[in-house]
Structures are given as structure tokens and as C-alpha cells.
Design a protein around this motif. Structure first.
Motif, PDB file in Angstrom:
ATOM      1  N   ARG A  94      -2.410  -8.456  14.215  1.00  0.00           N
ATOM      2  CA  ARG A  94      -3.712  -7.909  13.828  1.00  0.00           C
ATOM      3  C   ARG A  94      -3.571  -6.532  13.176  1.00  0.00           C
ATOM      4  N   LYS A  95      -2.705  -5.697  13.752  1.00  0.00           N
ATOM      5  CA  LYS A  95      -2.497  -4.366  13.193  1.00  0.00           C
ATOM      6  C   LYS A  95      -1.886  -4.443  11.796  1.00  0.00           C
ATOM      7  N   ARG A  96      -0.968  -5.378  11.582  1.00  0.00           N
ATOM      8  CA  ARG A  96      -0.354  -5.514  10.256  1.00  0.00           C
ATOM      9  C   ARG A  96      -1.349  -6.013   9.219  1.00  0.00           C
ATOM     10  N   ARG A  97      -2.211  -6.945   9.608  1.00  0.00           N
ATOM     11  CA  ARG A  97      -3.257  -7.403   8.680  1.00  0.00           C
ATOM     12  C   ARG A  97      -4.155  -6.237   8.271  1.00  0.00           C
ATOM     13  N   ARG A  98      -4.524  -5.437   9.254  1.00  0.00           N
ATOM     14  CA  ARG A  98      -5.374  -4.268   8.978  1.00  0.00           C
ATOM     15  C   ARG A  98      -4.644  -3.280   8.070  1.00  0.00           C
ATOM     16  N   ALA A  99      -3.357  -3.043   8.343  1.00  0.00           N
ATOM     17  CA  ALA A  99      -2.564  -2.113   7.531  1.00  0.00           C
ATOM     18  C   ALA A  99      -2.450  -2.623   6.089  1.00  0.00           C
ATOM     19  N   ARG A 100      -2.254  -3.931   5.907  1.00  0.00           N
ATOM     20  CA  ARG A 100      -2.192  -4.484   4.550  1.00  0.00           C
ATOM     21  C   ARG A 100      -3.502  -4.259   3.797  1.00  0.00           C
ATOM     22  N   PHE A 101      -4.633  -4.470   4.496  1.00  0.00           N
ATOM     23  CA  PHE A 101      -5.927  -4.253   3.867  1.00  0.00           C
ATOM     24  C   PHE A 101      -6.100  -2.792   3.470  1.00  0.00           C
ATOM     25  N   VAL A 102      -5.762  -1.879   4.366  1.00  0.00           N
ATOM     26  CA  VAL A 102      -5.893  -0.444   4.063  1.00  0.00           C
ATOM     27  C   VAL A 102      -4.972  -0.064   2.906  1.00  0.00           C
ATOM     28  N   ALA A 103      -3.741  -0.593   2.893  1.00  0.00           N
ATOM     29  CA  ALA A 103      -2.810  -0.308   1.792  1.00  0.00           C
ATOM     30  C   ALA A 103      -3.363  -0.843   0.471  1.00  0.00           C
ATOM     31  N   TRP A 104      -3.935  -2.034   0.502  1.00  0.00           N
ATOM     32  CA  TRP A 104      -4.533  -2.606  -0.715  1.00  0.00           C
ATOM     33  C   TRP A 104      -5.669  -1.719  -1.210  1.00  0.00           C
ATOM     34  N   TRP A 105      -6.517  -1.269  -0.290  1.00  0.00           N
ATOM     35  CA  TRP A 105      -7.639  -0.418  -0.642  1.00  0.00           C
ATOM     36  C   TRP A 105      -7.138   0.915  -1.214  1.00  0.00           C
ATOM     37  N   LEU A 106      -6.141   1.527  -0.569  1.00  0.00           N
ATOM     38  CA  LEU A 106      -5.596   2.802  -1.042  1.00  0.00           C
ATOM     39  C   LEU A 106      -4.914   2.665  -2.396  1.00  0.00           C
ATOM     40  N   ALA A 107      -4.334   1.520  -2.676  1.00  0.00           N
ATOM     41  CA  ALA A 107      -3.643   1.294  -3.946  1.00  0.00           C
ATOM     42  C   ALA A 107      -4.610   1.375  -5.127  1.00  0.00           C
ATOM     43  N   HIS A 108      -5.886   1.176  -4.864  1.00  0.00           N
ATOM     44  CA  HIS A 108      -6.877   1.243  -5.935  1.00  0.00           C
ATOM     45  C   HIS A 108      -7.357   2.664  -6.220  1.00  0.00           C
ATOM     46  N   LEU A 109      -6.870   3.628  -5.448  1.00  0.00           N
ATOM     47  CA  LEU A 109      -7.186   5.025  -5.705  1.00  0.00           C
ATOM     48  C   LEU A 109      -6.114   5.585  -6.634  1.00  0.00           C
ATOM     49  N   GLY A 110      -6.506   6.208  -7.691  1.00  0.00           N
ATOM     50  CA  GLY A 110      -5.554   6.676  -8.694  1.00  0.00           C
ATOM     51  C   GLY A 110      -4.543   7.701  -8.209  1.00  0.00           C
ATOM     52  N   SER A 111      -4.895   8.496  -7.255  1.00  0.00           N
ATOM     53  CA  SER A 111      -3.990   9.563  -6.822  1.00  0.00           C
ATOM     54  C   SER A 111      -2.967   9.110  -5.780  1.00  0.00           C
ATOM     55  N   VAL A 112      -3.098   7.916  -5.230  1.00  0.00           N
ATOM     56  CA  VAL A 112      -2.169   7.428  -4.207  1.00  0.00           C
ATOM     57  C   VAL A 112      -0.927   6.862  -4.874  1.00  0.00           C
ATOM     58  N   ARG A 113       0.226   7.364  -4.475  1.00  0.00           N
ATOM     59  CA  ARG A 113       1.495   6.916  -5.040  1.00  0.00           C
ATOM     60  C   ARG A 113       2.309   6.073  -4.077  1.00  0.00           C
ATOM     61  N   PHE A 114       2.085   6.252  -2.772  1.00  0.00           N
ATOM     62  CA  PHE A 114       2.923   5.585  -1.788  1.00  0.00           C
ATOM     63  C   PHE A 114       2.167   5.448  -0.474  1.00  0.00           C
ATOM     64  N   VAL A 115       2.297   4.309   0.164  1.00  0.00           N
ATOM     65  CA  VAL A 115       1.699   4.070   1.474  1.00  0.00           C
ATOM     66  C   VAL A 115       2.788   3.479   2.357  1.00  0.00           C
ATOM     67  N   ALA A 116       2.936   4.001   3.569  1.00  0.00           N
ATOM     68  CA  ALA A 116       3.962   3.503   4.468  1.00  0.00           C
ATOM     69  C   ALA A 116       3.387   3.367   5.873  1.00  0.00           C
ATOM     70  N   LEU A 117       3.928   2.413   6.604  1.00  0.00           N
ATOM     71  CA  LEU A 117       3.592   2.218   8.013  1.00  0.00           C
ATOM     72  C   LEU A 117       4.876   2.446   8.782  1.00  0.00           C
ATOM     73  N   ALA A 118       4.862   3.418   9.698  1.00  0.00           N
ATOM     74  CA  ALA A 118       6.098   3.751  10.406  1.00  0.00           C
ATOM     75  C   ALA A 118       5.811   4.008  11.880  1.00  0.00           C
ATOM     76  N   ASN A 119       6.868   3.858  12.682  1.00  0.00           N
ATOM     77  CA  ASN A 119       6.822   4.123  14.123  1.00  0.00           C
ATOM     78  C   ASN A 119       5.714   3.329  14.780  1.00  0.00           C
ATOM     79  N   THR A 120       4.845   3.965  15.500  1.00  0.00           N
ATOM     80  CA  THR A 120       3.769   3.253  16.164  1.00  0.00           C
ATOM     81  C   THR A 120       2.667   2.919  15.163  1.00  0.00           C
ATOM     82  N   THR A 121       2.090   1.766  15.345  1.00  0.00           N
ATOM     83  CA  THR A 121       1.015   1.353  14.432  1.00  0.00           C
ATOM     84  C   THR A 121      -0.352   1.666  15.003  1.00  0.00           C
ATOM     85  N   ALA A 122      -0.388   2.435  16.086  1.00  0.00           N
ATOM     86  CA  ALA A 122      -1.673   2.802  16.675  1.00  0.00           C
ATOM     87  C   ALA A 122      -2.468   3.630  15.702  1.00  0.00           C
TER      88      ALA A 122
END
Length: 122
Positions: A94-122
């Protein structure tokens, strides 16, 4: 087993225990504090990776530490820690699905260059 490797493993296990974590074999071996020694210990006496692994194998054999579901900890606390980790891990899909959605959403912002999920996913 060298006394230095023995002590280093116990310090690392105590560190992980303090924050309620039971490391995997690889995590424990890689986080053994081999850089923390008294001033009177020369660098020629610092244990090798193989000595640390050998000392850990001896601890496992004589049950000073135990292994449960790929995690290593002290006998009196390992079951509770592993239980909490397994409960938390059940939420990972569930957390990974949510992270993928947030990464997809952030990718549509012009100033975002990189999104990472690390360590705890809380």
C-alpha cells in the motif's frame, strides 16, 4: 573469535536493539562499529570482515543471539521485534502504491528533478 570482533558485534546489536530493530545478517555485518576502538589498539588488531562474520556465526551457534525470519537479535527480545517488523511490512504494498502516485504527481511539476523513497516509508 577475537575479543574486539566480539565486542563490536555486541555494541552494534545493542544499538539496533535500542531503537527496536533486528537487523538482517548483512545489515549487522555492515554496521559493526569497527572504527570504535580504544586508543591502545593498533590498526593491525582491528578485526577483518571475515573475523566479524566468524564471531557472529559463533554467537548464533551458542545462541547468545538468535535469528528469526532473517533477522538477528537477542533471545529475550527478538520475537517481539520481528513481530512488529512483520506487522509493519504487511503495509509495504500500500505504501509503495501511494509513493508511486505521489512520484507521478511530482513528476508533473516543472521544478522537480528527482524523487526517491529511502529508509522508512512512514
Amino acid at each position: 573469535m577475537t575479543r574486539i570482533a566480539h565486542d563490536a558485534i555486541l555494541r552494534s546489536l545493542c544499538f539496533h536493539e535500542a531503537w527496536g530493530y533486528a537487523p538482517t545478517y548483512a545489515e549487522l555485518v555492515s554496521t559493526v562499529d569497527i572504527g570504535f576502538y580504544p586508543a591502545n589498539v593498533s590498526t593491525s588488531h582491528i578485526p577483518s570482515h571475515e573475523e566479524v562474520m566468524g564471531a557472529l556465526d559463533i554467537f548464533l551457534y551458542d545462541e547468545t543471539v538468535q535469528k528469526r525470519f532473517g533477522r538477528i537479535g537477542f533471545p529475550d527480545t527478538i520475537d517481539g521485534i520481528v513481530s512488529r517488523i512483520r506487522d509493519r511490512d504487511s503495509l509495504q504494498p500500500r505504501k509503495r502504491r501511494r509513493a508511486r502516485f505521489v512520484a507521478w504527481w511530482l513528476a508533473h511539476l516543472g521544478s522537480v528533478r528527482f524523487v526517491a523513497l529511502a529508509n522508512t516509508t512512514a
